[in-house]
Design a protein around this motif. Structure first.
Motif, PDB file in Angstrom:
ATOM      1  N   ASP A  14      20.666  -8.174   1.142  1.00  8.91           N
ATOM      2  CA  ASP A  14      19.957  -7.033   1.727  1.00  8.91           C
ATOM      3  C   ASP A  14      19.111  -7.467   2.919  1.00  8.91           C
ATOM      4  O   ASP A  14      19.152  -6.846   3.993  1.00  8.91           O
ATOM      5  CB  ASP A  14      19.036  -6.388   0.682  1.00  8.91           C
ATOM      6  N   ILE A  15      18.330  -8.521   2.722  1.00 13.11           N
ATOM      7  CA  ILE A  15      17.407  -8.965   3.767  1.00 13.11           C
ATOM      8  C   ILE A  15      18.162  -9.458   4.991  1.00 13.11           C
ATOM      9  O   ILE A  15      17.840  -9.084   6.134  1.00 13.11           O
ATOM     10  CB  ILE A  15      16.489 -10.080   3.217  1.00 13.11           C
ATOM     11  N   VAL A  16      19.186 -10.262   4.767  1.00 16.75           N
ATOM     12  CA  VAL A  16      19.942 -10.835   5.893  1.00 16.75           C
ATOM     13  C   VAL A  16      20.636  -9.732   6.690  1.00 16.75           C
ATOM     14  O   VAL A  16      20.549  -9.686   7.931  1.00 16.75           O
ATOM     15  CB  VAL A  16      20.969 -11.862   5.382  1.00 16.75           C
ATOM     16  N   VAL A  17      21.320  -8.823   6.007  1.00 16.39           N
ATOM     17  CA  VAL A  17      22.070  -7.778   6.704  1.00 16.39           C
ATOM     18  C   VAL A  17      21.130  -6.793   7.397  1.00 16.39           C
ATOM     19  O   VAL A  17      21.333  -6.431   8.563  1.00 16.39           O
ATOM     20  CB  VAL A  17      22.997  -7.033   5.718  1.00 16.39           C
ATOM     21  N   ALA A  18      20.079  -6.344   6.701  1.00 15.54           N
ATOM     22  CA  ALA A  18      19.166  -5.371   7.288  1.00 15.54           C
ATOM     23  C   ALA A  18      18.453  -5.944   8.502  1.00 15.54           C
ATOM     24  O   ALA A  18      18.337  -5.277   9.545  1.00 15.54           O
ATOM     25  CB  ALA A  18      18.155  -4.905   6.244  1.00 15.54           C
ATOM     26  N   ARG A 106      12.311  -3.597   3.309  1.00 17.53           N
ATOM     27  CA  ARG A 106      11.088  -3.516   2.508  1.00 17.53           C
ATOM     28  C   ARG A 106      11.347  -3.656   1.011  1.00 17.53           C
ATOM     29  O   ARG A 106      10.437  -3.991   0.250  1.00 17.53           O
ATOM     30  CB  ARG A 106      10.408  -2.158   2.746  1.00 17.53           C
ATOM     31  N   GLY A 107      12.582  -3.365   0.592  1.00 16.97           N
ATOM     32  CA  GLY A 107      12.894  -3.433  -0.822  1.00 16.97           C
ATOM     33  C   GLY A 107      12.870  -2.090  -1.527  1.00 16.97           C
ATOM     34  O   GLY A 107      13.076  -2.014  -2.740  1.00 16.97           O
ATOM     35  N   ASP A 108      12.613  -0.998  -0.770  1.00 13.57           N
ATOM     36  CA  ASP A 108      12.666   0.341  -1.363  1.00 13.57           C
ATOM     37  C   ASP A 108      14.096   0.703  -1.751  1.00 13.57           C
ATOM     38  O   ASP A 108      14.318   1.427  -2.721  1.00 13.57           O
ATOM     39  CB  ASP A 108      12.168   1.403  -0.367  1.00 13.57           C
ATOM     40  N   MET A 109      15.038   0.210  -0.939  1.00 12.67           N
ATOM     41  CA  MET A 109      16.438   0.526  -1.112  1.00 12.67           C
ATOM     42  C   MET A 109      17.242  -0.763  -1.072  1.00 12.67           C
ATOM     43  O   MET A 109      16.722  -1.835  -0.768  1.00 12.67           O
ATOM     44  CB  MET A 109      16.914   1.492  -0.002  1.00 12.67           C
ATOM     45  N   THR A 110      18.525  -0.631  -1.364  1.00 17.78           N
ATOM     46  CA  THR A 110      19.457  -1.740  -1.265  1.00 17.78           C
ATOM     47  C   THR A 110      20.623  -1.307  -0.381  1.00 17.78           C
ATOM     48  O   THR A 110      20.703  -0.130   0.003  1.00 17.78           O
ATOM     49  CB  THR A 110      19.944  -2.161  -2.666  1.00 17.78           C
ATOM     50  N   LEU A 111      21.493  -2.223  -0.017  1.00 15.59           N
ATOM     51  CA  LEU A 111      22.603  -1.861   0.873  1.00 15.59           C
ATOM     52  C   LEU A 111      23.528  -0.832   0.228  1.00 15.59           C
ATOM     53  O   LEU A 111      23.899   0.162   0.855  1.00 15.59           O
ATOM     54  CB  LEU A 111      23.405  -3.110   1.258  1.00 15.59           C
ATOM     55  N   VAL A 112      23.893  -1.063  -1.019  1.00 13.36           N
ATOM     56  CA  VAL A 112      24.848  -0.186  -1.700  1.00 13.36           C
ATOM     57  C   VAL A 112      24.261   0.229  -3.047  1.00 13.36           C
ATOM     58  O   VAL A 112      23.883  -0.616  -3.853  1.00 13.36           O
ATOM     59  CB  VAL A 112      26.207  -0.887  -1.915  1.00 13.36           C
TER      60      VAL A 112
END
Length: 222
Positions: A14-18, A106-112
């Motif tokens: 998540d962090i890397v892609v976002a 931020r961690g509120d959501m994820t990629l999928v």
């Protein structure tokens, strides 16, 4: 309601892609912000509370695609009159969703994951579908990849919220359950790849539509 945590591998992804997409797409984000300002005024971003993992609410960010201050149902159909002309294009190309990469970072959501739901509708889910709110909502997911079709089904309904809750939510949660049963890094990347194709198909449909529409006709390319 207890939240289902992400695995370290999925959170790292998540962090890397976002972060990568926010940096690479920053010129596009600035351009879209300017277009919204010029065509619709402020605010540029649409902020709304959504239900996150464990039922905890968070603020979701999108480019504003609807007229400011318009009341209406909590779901949006494919031909909702509240949507601006630019907003219609942004929705068709899924560009209004790009600020949610900040929610992912931020961690509120994820990629999928499941679609992030508004609290009022979340509270009205049937008990057998409430389990979905244990999971972190996703920027994309199996349901989001059918968003155009689902939105079209709401058009002309006398009570679109009731139709959404009784007909579409069972379909959505069944699709989410199938993905979440095997939410591996590989399957996340596979869904992200499908999302890219979904967005590109929207771009191609829009280009074809504009080519078929004579210049000067409302909705055309003039």
């Amino acid at each position: 309601m207890s939240a289902v945590p992400l695995t370290p591998a999925l959170r790292t992804l998540d962090i890397v892609v976002a972060l990568t997409l926010l940096l690479l797409l920053s010129p596009l984000l600035v351009l879209l912000a300017l277009l919204v300002t010029v065509t619709s005024g402020r605010p540029v971003l649409f902020r709304q509370q959504r239900t996150g993992a464990g039922g905890q609410e968070f603020t979701l960010y999108k480019f504003r695609s609807m007229r400011h201050g318009c009341a209406g149902p909590g779901v949006t159909g494919g031909s909702d009159p509240r949507v601006t002309r630019l907003g219609e294009l942004l929705r068709r190309l899924s560009l209004d969703e790009l600020p949610q990469m900040w929610n992912v970072l931020r961690g509120d959501m994820t990629l999928v994951g499941p679609r992030p739901e508004v609290p009022d509708l979340a509270r009205r889910y049937r008990p057998e579908h409430q389990w979905v709110f244990r999971h972190r909502p996703g920027l994309t997911g199996p349901c989001q990849l059918r968003s155009r079709a689902f939105a079209a089904q709401l058009d002309g309904r006398p009570d679109p919220e009731d139709y959404y809750l009784t007909e579409l939510v069972p379909l959505r949660t069944a699709m989410d359950a199938e993905f979440l049963a095997d939410a591996t890094v590989r399957n996340v990347l596979r869904c992200v790849s499908r999302t890219v194709r979904y967005v590109l198909s929207g771009v191609l449909e829009e280009v074809g539509r504009r080519r078929r529409t004579p210049r000067g006709v409302p909705g055309g390319g003039s």
